[in-house]
Design a protein around this motif. Structure first.
Motif, PDB file in Angstrom:
ATOM      1  N   MET A  36     -11.491  14.527   3.032  1.00  0.00           N
ATOM      2  CA  MET A  36     -10.355  15.050   3.826  1.00  0.00           C
ATOM      3  C   MET A  36      -9.501  14.209   4.246  1.00  0.00           C
ATOM      4  O   MET A  36      -8.332  14.510   4.197  1.00  0.00           O
ATOM      5  N   VAL A  37      -9.647  13.085   4.469  1.00  0.00           N
ATOM      6  CA  VAL A  37      -8.787  12.157   4.982  1.00  0.00           C
ATOM      7  C   VAL A  37      -7.866  11.416   4.073  1.00  0.00           C
ATOM      8  O   VAL A  37      -6.504  11.251   4.326  1.00  0.00           O
ATOM      9  N   ARG A  38      -8.358  11.064   2.742  1.00  0.00           N
ATOM     10  CA  ARG A  38      -7.537  10.673   1.828  1.00  0.00           C
ATOM     11  C   ARG A  38      -6.703  11.808   1.000  1.00  0.00           C
ATOM     12  O   ARG A  38      -7.330  12.713   0.812  1.00  0.00           O
ATOM     13  N   GLY A  39      -5.642  11.621   0.865  1.00  0.00           N
ATOM     14  CA  GLY A  39      -4.809  12.696   0.159  1.00  0.00           C
ATOM     15  C   GLY A  39      -5.273  12.666  -1.420  1.00  0.00           C
ATOM     16  O   GLY A  39      -5.758  11.964  -2.008  1.00  0.00           O
ATOM     17  N   GLU A  40      -4.608  13.682  -2.133  1.00  0.00           N
ATOM     18  CA  GLU A  40      -5.017  13.860  -3.397  1.00  0.00           C
ATOM     19  C   GLU A  40      -4.019  13.298  -4.419  1.00  0.00           C
ATOM     20  O   GLU A  40      -4.400  12.778  -5.502  1.00  0.00           O
ATOM     21  N   GLN A  41      -2.865  13.672  -4.086  1.00  0.00           N
ATOM     22  CA  GLN A  41      -1.735  13.455  -4.794  1.00  0.00           C
ATOM     23  C   GLN A  41      -1.053  11.870  -4.389  1.00  0.00           C
ATOM     24  O   GLN A  41      -0.967  11.710  -3.310  1.00  0.00           O
ATOM     25  N   GLU A  42      -0.905  11.183  -5.535  1.00  0.00           N
ATOM     26  CA  GLU A  42      -0.224  10.109  -5.257  1.00  0.00           C
ATOM     27  C   GLU A  42       1.222   9.940  -5.024  1.00  0.00           C
ATOM     28  O   GLU A  42       1.776  10.845  -5.587  1.00  0.00           O
ATOM     29  N   ILE A  43       1.813   9.435  -4.128  1.00  0.00           N
ATOM     30  CA  ILE A  43       3.425   9.484  -3.835  1.00  0.00           C
ATOM     31  C   ILE A  43       3.898   8.716  -5.205  1.00  0.00           C
ATOM     32  O   ILE A  43       3.734   7.540  -5.193  1.00  0.00           O
ATOM     33  N   PRO A  44       4.962   9.461  -5.778  1.00  0.00           N
ATOM     34  CA  PRO A  44       5.556   8.993  -6.843  1.00  0.00           C
ATOM     35  C   PRO A  44       6.212   7.532  -6.602  1.00  0.00           C
ATOM     36  O   PRO A  44       7.148   7.670  -5.559  1.00  0.00           O
ATOM     37  N   GLY A  45       6.264   6.579  -7.285  1.00  0.00           N
ATOM     38  CA  GLY A  45       6.905   5.382  -7.012  1.00  0.00           C
ATOM     39  C   GLY A  45       6.622   4.556  -5.912  1.00  0.00           C
ATOM     40  O   GLY A  45       7.180   3.373  -5.639  1.00  0.00           O
ATOM     41  N   ALA A  46       5.576   4.950  -5.180  1.00  0.00           N
ATOM     42  CA  ALA A  46       5.214   4.095  -3.959  1.00  0.00           C
ATOM     43  C   ALA A  46       4.200   3.095  -4.603  1.00  0.00           C
ATOM     44  O   ALA A  46       3.339   3.277  -5.279  1.00  0.00           O
ATOM     45  N   GLU A  47       4.486   1.693  -3.939  1.00  0.00           N
ATOM     46  CA  GLU A  47       3.622   0.549  -4.394  1.00  0.00           C
ATOM     47  C   GLU A  47       2.186   0.662  -3.521  1.00  0.00           C
ATOM     48  O   GLU A  47       2.184   1.507  -2.594  1.00  0.00           O
ATOM     49  N   GLY A  48       1.119   0.018  -4.049  1.00  0.00           N
ATOM     50  CA  GLY A  48       0.011   0.135  -3.248  1.00  0.00           C
ATOM     51  C   GLY A  48       0.068  -0.482  -1.946  1.00  0.00           C
ATOM     52  O   GLY A  48       0.978  -1.463  -1.733  1.00  0.00           O
ATOM     53  N   TRP A  49      -0.817  -0.224  -0.801  1.00  0.00           N
ATOM     54  CA  TRP A  49      -0.661  -0.845   0.476  1.00  0.00           C
ATOM     55  C   TRP A  49      -1.768  -1.515   0.550  1.00  0.00           C
ATOM     56  O   TRP A  49      -2.325  -1.841   2.011  1.00  0.00           O
ATOM     57  N   GLY A  50      -2.322  -2.156  -0.180  1.00  0.00           N
ATOM     58  CA  GLY A  50      -3.746  -2.910   0.075  1.00  0.00           C
ATOM     59  C   GLY A  50      -4.832  -2.331   0.036  1.00  0.00           C
ATOM     60  O   GLY A  50      -6.036  -2.875  -0.318  1.00  0.00           O
ATOM     61  N   TYR A  51      -4.812  -0.905  -0.351  1.00  0.00           N
ATOM     62  CA  TYR A  51      -6.125  -0.037  -0.340  1.00  0.00           C
ATOM     63  C   TYR A  51      -5.888   1.033  -1.492  1.00  0.00           C
ATOM     64  O   TYR A  51      -6.404   2.058  -1.541  1.00  0.00           O
ATOM     65  N   GLY A  52      -4.721   0.735  -2.374  1.00  0.00           N
ATOM     66  CA  GLY A  52      -4.452   1.566  -3.453  1.00  0.00           C
ATOM     67  C   GLY A  52      -3.249   2.333  -3.144  1.00  0.00           C
ATOM     68  O   GLY A  52      -2.755   1.942  -1.709  1.00  0.00           O
ATOM     69  N   PRO A  53      -2.657   3.223  -3.943  1.00  0.00           N
ATOM     70  CA  PRO A  53      -1.321   3.804  -3.957  1.00  0.00           C
ATOM     71  C   PRO A  53      -1.391   4.764  -2.628  1.00  0.00           C
ATOM     72  O   PRO A  53      -2.537   5.387  -2.299  1.00  0.00           O
ATOM     73  N   PRO A  54      -0.413   5.152  -1.615  1.00  0.00           N
ATOM     74  CA  PRO A  54      -0.539   6.076  -0.848  1.00  0.00           C
ATOM     75  C   PRO A  54      -0.625   7.354  -1.450  1.00  0.00           C
ATOM     76  O   PRO A  54      -0.160   7.596  -2.459  1.00  0.00           O
ATOM     77  N   ARG A  55      -1.188   8.314  -0.666  1.00  0.00           N
ATOM     78  CA  ARG A  55      -1.440   9.697  -1.398  1.00  0.00           C
ATOM     79  C   ARG A  55      -1.117  10.538  -0.165  1.00  0.00           C
ATOM     80  O   ARG A  55      -1.067  10.250   1.094  1.00  0.00           O
TER      81      ARG A  55
END
Length: 75
Positions: free
Chosen positions: A1-20
């Motif tokens: 529930m905490v992690r989103g499912e869709q990646e934010i297009p064009g966003a770089e990784g924030w140290g724990y994978g791409p923001p979602r």
């Protein structure tokens, strides 16, 4: 529930994978499910000491729980 499912297009990784993110509908469904869940069910198999050790509770409350548990009291 905490992690989103869709990646934010064009966003770089924030140290724990791409923001979602989650859609409005996904957030609504999760909120409704959580609201329908009794609070006791969320902590049924977890003791106050477990929460404190995992640093899930706010620091002040966690410290209080550990002290209380250490002397055999009830928080």
């Amino acid at each position: 529930m905490v992690r989103g499912e869709q990646e934010i297009p064009g966003a770089e990784g924030w140290g724990y994978g791409p923001p979602r993110y989650r859609t409005v509908e996904q957030v609504r469904a999760a909120a409704e499910a959580l609201a329908a869940t009794p609070s006791a069910a969320l902590t049924r198999d977890v003791s106050p000491t477990d929460l404190a050790k995992a640093r899930i509770c706010p620091a002040m409350r966690a410290a209080s729980l550990v002290r209380t548990a250490a002397v055999g009291g009830v928080a």
